[in-house]
Design a protein around this motif. Structure first.
Motif, short mmCIF file in Angstrom:
data_model
loop_
_atom_site.label_atom_id
_atom_site.label_comp_id
_atom_site.label_asym_id
_atom_site.label_seq_id
_atom_site.Cartn_x
_atom_site.Cartn_y
_atom_site.Cartn_z
N GLU A 96 25.59 -36.44 13.52
CA GLU A 96 24.87 -37.47 14.22
C GLU A 96 25.79 -38.77 13.57
OE1 GLU A 96 20.47 -39.31 13.43
OE2 GLU A 96 20.59 -37.75 14.43
N PHE A 97 25.86 -38.86 12.14
CA PHE A 97 26.54 -40.22 11.62
C PHE A 97 27.85 -40.27 12.10
CE2 PHE A 97 29.51 -41.51 8.36
CZ PHE A 97 28.89 -42.75 8.34
N LEU A 98 28.59 -39.24 12.19
CA LEU A 98 30.03 -39.25 12.80
C LEU A 98 30.07 -39.82 14.28
CD1 LEU A 98 31.62 -35.84 11.51
CD2 LEU A 98 31.79 -38.14 10.32
N GLN A 99 29.05 -39.47 14.96
CA GLN A 99 29.17 -39.98 16.16
C GLN A 99 28.71 -41.21 16.30
OE1 GLN A 99 26.53 -37.05 18.46
NE2 GLN A 99 27.92 -35.52 18.18
N GLU A 100 27.83 -41.73 15.79
CA GLU A 100 27.31 -43.23 15.51
C GLU A 100 28.14 -44.09 15.17
OE1 GLU A 100 23.35 -43.30 13.67
OE2 GLU A 100 22.53 -42.18 15.41
N ALA A 101 28.99 -43.62 13.97
CA ALA A 101 29.76 -44.68 13.14
C ALA A 101 31.29 -44.58 13.71
CB ALA A 101 29.92 -43.89 11.87
N HIS B 70 25.25 -46.49 4.98
CA HIS B 70 24.06 -45.63 5.56
C HIS B 70 23.30 -44.64 4.77
CE1 HIS B 70 26.16 -47.29 9.21
NE2 HIS B 70 26.99 -47.33 8.56
N PHE B 71 22.11 -44.59 4.71
CA PHE B 71 21.43 -43.65 4.02
C PHE B 71 20.93 -42.65 5.33
CE2 PHE B 71 21.27 -47.51 1.28
CZ PHE B 71 21.34 -46.90 0.15
N LEU B 72 21.35 -41.27 5.10
CA LEU B 72 21.17 -40.46 5.97
C LEU B 72 20.09 -39.55 5.41
CD1 LEU B 72 24.87 -39.39 6.73
CD2 LEU B 72 23.33 -41.28 7.74
N THR B 73 18.94 -39.37 6.13
CA THR B 73 17.74 -38.44 5.67
C THR B 73 17.53 -37.49 6.46
OG1 THR B 73 16.36 -39.99 6.99
CG2 THR B 73 16.54 -40.50 4.93
N HIS B 74 18.39 -36.89 7.32
CA HIS B 74 18.28 -35.84 8.13
C HIS B 74 18.03 -34.69 7.51
CE1 HIS B 74 18.73 -32.99 11.64
NE2 HIS B 74 18.67 -34.12 12.54
N HIS B 75 17.14 -33.68 7.77
CA HIS B 75 16.63 -32.55 7.03
C HIS B 75 17.65 -31.42 7.00
CE1 HIS B 75 15.50 -31.27 11.20
NE2 HIS B 75 15.85 -30.10 10.70
N ASP B 76 18.54 -31.72 8.04
CA ASP B 76 19.70 -30.40 8.49
C ASP B 76 21.18 -31.27 8.02
OD1 ASP B 76 21.94 -29.06 10.26
OD2 ASP B 76 20.63 -27.81 9.25
N PHE B 77 21.71 -30.89 6.82
CA PHE B 77 22.96 -31.67 6.67
C PHE B 77 24.07 -31.69 7.60
CE2 PHE B 77 27.28 -32.08 4.45
CZ PHE B 77 27.15 -33.06 3.79
N LYS B 78 24.33 -30.44 8.18
CA LYS B 78 25.29 -30.81 9.17
C LYS B 78 25.04 -31.36 10.29
CE LYS B 78 27.32 -26.63 10.36
NZ LYS B 78 27.70 -25.39 11.12
N ALA B 79 23.93 -31.32 11.07
CA ALA B 79 23.29 -32.19 12.01
C ALA B 79 23.51 -33.59 11.67
CB ALA B 79 21.91 -31.43 12.41
N GLU C 211 18.65 -44.97 -7.45
CA GLU C 211 18.63 -46.31 -7.84
C GLU C 211 20.06 -46.90 -8.17
OE1 GLU C 211 17.02 -49.04 -11.72
OE2 GLU C 211 16.49 -46.68 -11.65
N PHE C 212 20.86 -45.97 -8.54
CA PHE C 212 22.23 -46.45 -8.92
C PHE C 212 22.98 -46.63 -7.51
CE2 PHE C 212 26.87 -45.39 -9.40
CZ PHE C 212 27.15 -46.39 -10.35
N VAL C 213 22.72 -45.86 -6.60
CA VAL C 213 23.29 -45.96 -5.09
C VAL C 213 23.05 -46.99 -4.54
CG1 VAL C 213 23.33 -44.93 -3.08
CG2 VAL C 213 23.77 -43.60 -4.65
N ARG C 214 21.68 -47.60 -4.75
CA ARG C 214 21.01 -48.76 -3.84
C ARG C 214 21.53 -49.93 -4.83
NH1 ARG C 214 17.61 -47.49 -0.12
NH2 ARG C 214 16.73 -45.27 0.08
N GLU C 215 21.52 -49.89 -6.07
CA GLU C 215 22.09 -50.97 -6.66
C GLU C 215 23.62 -51.40 -6.55
OE1 GLU C 215 21.33 -50.59 -10.85
OE2 GLU C 215 19.18 -51.08 -10.98
#
Length: 278
Positions: free
Chosen positions: A186-191, A173-182, A159-163
């Motif tokens: 993915e985020f680094l490549q997209e961003a 960017h809210f990342l929800t991938h089950h594997d942190f490294k993967a 809630e604090f992050v979203r507020e």
């Protein structure tokens, strides 16, 4: 959530009377200014997990992105200056050099502010031409913010992050991938991220061997880790948050000293009064 103007954060920094903390704030801002010189804004990301350390970083970055704020009057004693003062006290025959050093430092700071301001103005104009939007609508001026969501996160943290995201227009960017490294790769490549600003402090489980500028470990996606508050203590973090009157996750008022997962983090009842009263 109450939005704290960046001018208020700057005023809070000016009002800090703890010389050690003021020196650490200056060093952290210097690291951020250097980061902005070395990397383009779109190449930088800030990791915001809702904790106290990343909250400090968020507001330090807001200040660093505003070189027009007059912080040149804040005099922070450097380690070299402290040693020099001790040497003068031990040997009164040594002529004092402090006034000349201060004048030189002020000139260097003024030149640095002018360079930063011109750089940001150029980036803002470029963003306007390419995207048709203003700097103020882009949260941190085009710098990416990300939050890695986990199944066991405290609801209060989410809630604090979203507020905070909504209040300051961070476009997190809210990342929800089950594997942190993967998920990170993915985020680094997209961003297109080349450097990540982190709230790592010495004593953290992953802090061993890290420096202010530290390449990612072998086997991980390549990026530069930037740790502006690496040498800050627990008291330094709270001193900054209180001095600048910044909002933070409500769990800290219930005795939590760090915010892990709901299954592995417990409050410490002995620190509740300390956090509230400091």
């Amino acid at each position: 959530m109450q939005v704290i103007p960046v001018e208020q954060v700057a005023a809070g920094i000016r009002a800090i009377d703890d010389t050690v903390l003021r020196g650490k704030v200056q060093k952290a801002l210097h690291m951020l200014h250097r980061t902005l010189e070395l990397y383009r804004l779109p190449d930088i990301s800030l990791s915001f997990n809702g904790g106290k350390d990343s909250t400090v970083l968020l507001h330090l970055m807001r200040v660093a992105l505003r070189p027009d704020l007059d912080l040149t009057l804040v005099q922070f004693p450097t380690h070299h200056q402290q040693l020099q003062e001790l040497s003068i006290q031990e040997d009164q025959q040594q002529p004092p050099q402090q006034p000349r050093n201060i004048a030189q430092e002020q000139r260097q700071l003024a030149e640095h502010v002018a360079q930063q301001q011109q750089m940001l103005q150029d980036l803002q104009q470029c963003n306007k031409q390419q995207n048709g939007v203003s700097h103020s609508e882009q949260g941190l001026g085009g710098l990416s913010v990300f939050y890695f969501e986990r199944a066991d996160d405290f609801p209060e943290v989410r809630e604090f992050v979203r507020e905070t995201d909504i209040a300051y227009g961070l476009k997190t960017h809210f990342l929800t991938h089950h594997d942190f490294k993967a998920g990170l790769e993915e985020f680094l490549q997209e961003a297109g991220t080349a450097a990540i600003v982190l709230g790592t402090r010495r004593g953290d489980p992953n802090a061993e061997g890290q420096e202010y500028f530290c390449p990612s470990s072998a086997g991980w996606p390549p990026f530069m880790r930037i740790n502006p508050i690496l040498d800050w203590s627990y008291a330094d973090v709270w001193g900054f948050l209180k001095a600048c009157r910044l909002p933070y996750c409500c769990l800290y008022d219930h005795g939590y000293t760090s915010l892990g997962g709901v299954h592995n983090t417990l409050p410490n009842r002995y620190v509740v009064a300390w956090v509230i009263d400091t």
